[in-house]
Design a protein around this motif. Structure first.
Motif, PDB file in Angstrom:
ATOM      1  N   VAL A  72       0.824  -1.210   0.000  1.00 30.87           N
ATOM      2  CA  VAL A  72       0.000   0.000   0.000  1.00 30.87           C
ATOM      3  C   VAL A  72       0.865   1.270   0.000  1.00 30.87           C
ATOM      4  O   VAL A  72       0.583   2.225  -0.731  1.00 30.87           O
ATOM      5  CB  VAL A  72      -0.933  -0.020   1.227  1.00 30.87           C
ATOM      6  N   THR A  73       1.922   1.265   0.798  1.00 28.12           N
ATOM      7  CA  THR A  73       2.705   2.504   0.936  1.00 28.12           C
ATOM      8  C   THR A  73       3.306   2.962  -0.399  1.00 28.12           C
ATOM      9  O   THR A  73       3.163   4.132  -0.776  1.00 28.12           O
ATOM     10  CB  THR A  73       3.806   2.316   2.001  1.00 28.12           C
ATOM     11  N   PRO A  74       3.968   2.058  -1.178  1.00 28.30           N
ATOM     12  CA  PRO A  74       4.478   2.522  -2.478  1.00 28.30           C
ATOM     13  C   PRO A  74       3.357   2.993  -3.403  1.00 28.30           C
ATOM     14  O   PRO A  74       3.524   3.972  -4.135  1.00 28.30           O
ATOM     15  CB  PRO A  74       5.164   1.279  -3.059  1.00 28.30           C
ATOM     16  N   LEU A  75       2.204   2.303  -3.345  1.00 25.86           N
ATOM     17  CA  LEU A  75       1.091   2.712  -4.214  1.00 25.86           C
ATOM     18  C   LEU A  75       0.600   4.105  -3.847  1.00 25.86           C
ATOM     19  O   LEU A  75       0.320   4.939  -4.718  1.00 25.86           O
ATOM     20  CB  LEU A  75      -0.061   1.715  -4.097  1.00 25.86           C
ATOM     21  N   LEU A  76       0.500   4.367  -2.541  1.00 26.06           N
ATOM     22  CA  LEU A  76       0.048   5.692  -2.105  1.00 26.06           C
ATOM     23  C   LEU A  76       1.040   6.761  -2.557  1.00 26.06           C
ATOM     24  O   LEU A  76       0.668   7.813  -3.080  1.00 26.06           O
ATOM     25  CB  LEU A  76      -0.095   5.723  -0.580  1.00 26.06           C
ATOM     26  N   GLY A  77       2.339   6.459  -2.368  1.00 26.71           N
ATOM     27  CA  GLY A  77       3.364   7.429  -2.769  1.00 26.71           C
ATOM     28  C   GLY A  77       3.327   7.680  -4.266  1.00 26.71           C
ATOM     29  O   GLY A  77       3.415   8.822  -4.724  1.00 26.71           O
ATOM     30  N   ALA A  78       3.157   6.593  -5.049  1.00 23.53           N
ATOM     31  CA  ALA A  78       3.170   6.737  -6.511  1.00 23.53           C
ATOM     32  C   ALA A  78       1.973   7.560  -6.985  1.00 23.53           C
ATOM     33  O   ALA A  78       2.120   8.462  -7.821  1.00 23.53           O
ATOM     34  CB  ALA A  78       3.150   5.355  -7.159  1.00 23.53           C
ATOM     35  N   THR A  79       0.782   7.292  -6.440  1.00 19.56           N
ATOM     36  CA  THR A  79      -0.401   7.998  -6.936  1.00 19.56           C
ATOM     37  C   THR A  79      -0.373   9.481  -6.564  1.00 19.56           C
ATOM     38  O   THR A  79      -0.651  10.331  -7.414  1.00 19.56           O
ATOM     39  CB  THR A  79      -1.692   7.346  -6.406  1.00 19.56           C
ATOM     40  N   ILE A  80      -0.011   9.796  -5.333  1.00 26.76           N
ATOM     41  CA  ILE A  80      -0.006  11.223  -4.961  1.00 26.76           C
ATOM     42  C   ILE A  80       1.125  11.941  -5.704  1.00 26.76           C
ATOM     43  O   ILE A  80       0.977  13.092  -6.134  1.00 26.76           O
ATOM     44  CB  ILE A  80       0.107  11.407  -3.422  1.00 26.76           C
ATOM     45  N   GLY A  81       2.258  11.234  -5.910  1.00 31.23           N
ATOM     46  CA  GLY A  81       3.357  11.836  -6.669  1.00 31.23           C
ATOM     47  C   GLY A  81       2.934  12.120  -8.107  1.00 31.23           C
ATOM     48  O   GLY A  81       3.203  13.192  -8.651  1.00 31.23           O
TER      49      GLY A  81
END
Ligand code: FES
Length: 335
Positions: A72-81
């Motif tokens: 989840v954490t990489p996905l959250l970072g990727a989408t907001i980025g």
């Protein structure tokens, strides 16, 4: 339904159909030369704003379904980025392709002159974005800004629910329910010795129910003369026997240390201690916090001794069990 539909249609018509009133001008000549229409750049900007909205929406959805997704954490970072990246790219295209650049060097006038101020206002106005789909552009910009704002606010949901908090407040404790040990054996008042510490659960609960936050208790006995319970907790003890929630009000660890007053005068008071961050609660005066990060008292369950000498609950806890969350202040004790 019809009224709602009419309201939505009227709102869209007002938003999209609103025409800018043209400022009356003496001559219909432009000061800043207009850029030729650039549909490709406009489409690129709209597409980038749309992608920014989608990425921000993706962040919100991933956050909402975080428990059922891997990594989840990489996905959250990727989408907001990506949301910020697409927004920045859209603004770069606007700046490079759609805004005419006009440089005017002029002596600062000695005195204000209304006519010259009017010309400056015209230059500023005409230097603005020449966007043939201006309203669509505004919608795209508001859409991207709105979804990004929502995405940034989404983590605030983790502070806990404000409404629909019933599940958090439900406890298995009712008047007359006996306190039992881990093996289901009911506690008698005579089983509880001073300077000792007992785990207790509601009688008749399954192993799974024993894991519920509000099920487990720590039971201790203090000499009645040492008790200093506040007025609203008077009568919550049974001849000095106190039954506190076992769940720390800081972050929900299990209270598993009982410091009986063995080190006088350095440690004159008994204390229930959470091993995670050492929140310390004074059981003599209603579980108030004497040390550590916990923000509220340890909830106390009222108990009494029945005619057979068994310990039973008189009602529910005096406060919400477990870590604090937004809805804690809405809690009302249920008898
Ligand atoms: S969870 Fe108990 S002190 Fe932090």
């Amino acid at each position: 339904m019809t009224r709602v539909r009419n309201a939505i249609v009227s709102g869209l018509v007002l938003l999209l159909g609103r025409r800018r009133r043209r400022r009356p001008r003496e001559e219909d000549t432009r000061i800043v030369p207009a850029l030729p229409p650039n549909p490709a750049a406009e489409l690129a900007v709209l597409a980038l704003l749309g992608l920014s909205s989608l990425a921000a929406l993706g962040f919100i959805l991933i956050y909402a379904f975080a428990n059922s997704l891997p990594a989840v954490t990489p996905l959250l970072g990727a989408t907001i980025g990506l949301a910020f990246l697409f927004l920045a790219a859209a603004l770069v295209v606007v700046g490079l392709r759609l805004v005419p650049v006009e440089e005017v060097a002029e002596e600062y006038p000695p005195h204000e002159h209304p006519g010259e101020q009017q010309v400056i206002a015209e230059v500023l106005d005409e230097s603005g974005t020449r966007f043939t789909r201006a309203r669509l552009f505004k919608l795209g910009l508001f859409g991207a800004g709105g979804t990004l704002g929502l995405a940034l606010l989404a983590p605030a949901v983790s502070f806990g629910p404000l409404f629909h908090v019933g599940d958090f407040l439900r406890t298995p404790w009712r008047r007359g329910r006996r306190l039992v040990d881990e093996n289901g054996r009911p506690y008698k008042a005579s089983d509880i010795a001073e300077k000792d510490f007992y785990l207790a659960f509601p009688e008749g609960t399954s192993d799974e129910e024993k894991e519920q936050m509000a099920a487990s208790l720590v039971v201790i006995r203090l000499p009645p003369a040492q008790l200093d319970l506040p007025p609203h907790l008077k009568g919550y003890d049974a001849n000095g026997i106190l039954a506190y929630s076992r769940i720390c009000t800081h972050a929900g660890c299990a209270i598993s240390l009982y410091r009986a007053p063995l080190f006088q005068p350095d440690e004159p008071r008994p204390a229930l201690v959470c091993p995670c961050h050492y929140s310390t609660f004074n059981p003599a005066n209603g579980g108030t916090v004497t040390f550590g990060p916990a923000g509220r008292n340890l909830p106390l369950l009222p108990v009494y001794i029945d005619s057979g000498g068994y310990l039973r609950a008189t009602g529910n806890f005096d406060g919400p069990v477990g870590p604090s969350w937004w809805g804690v202040r809405l809690w009302k004790a249920q008898p």
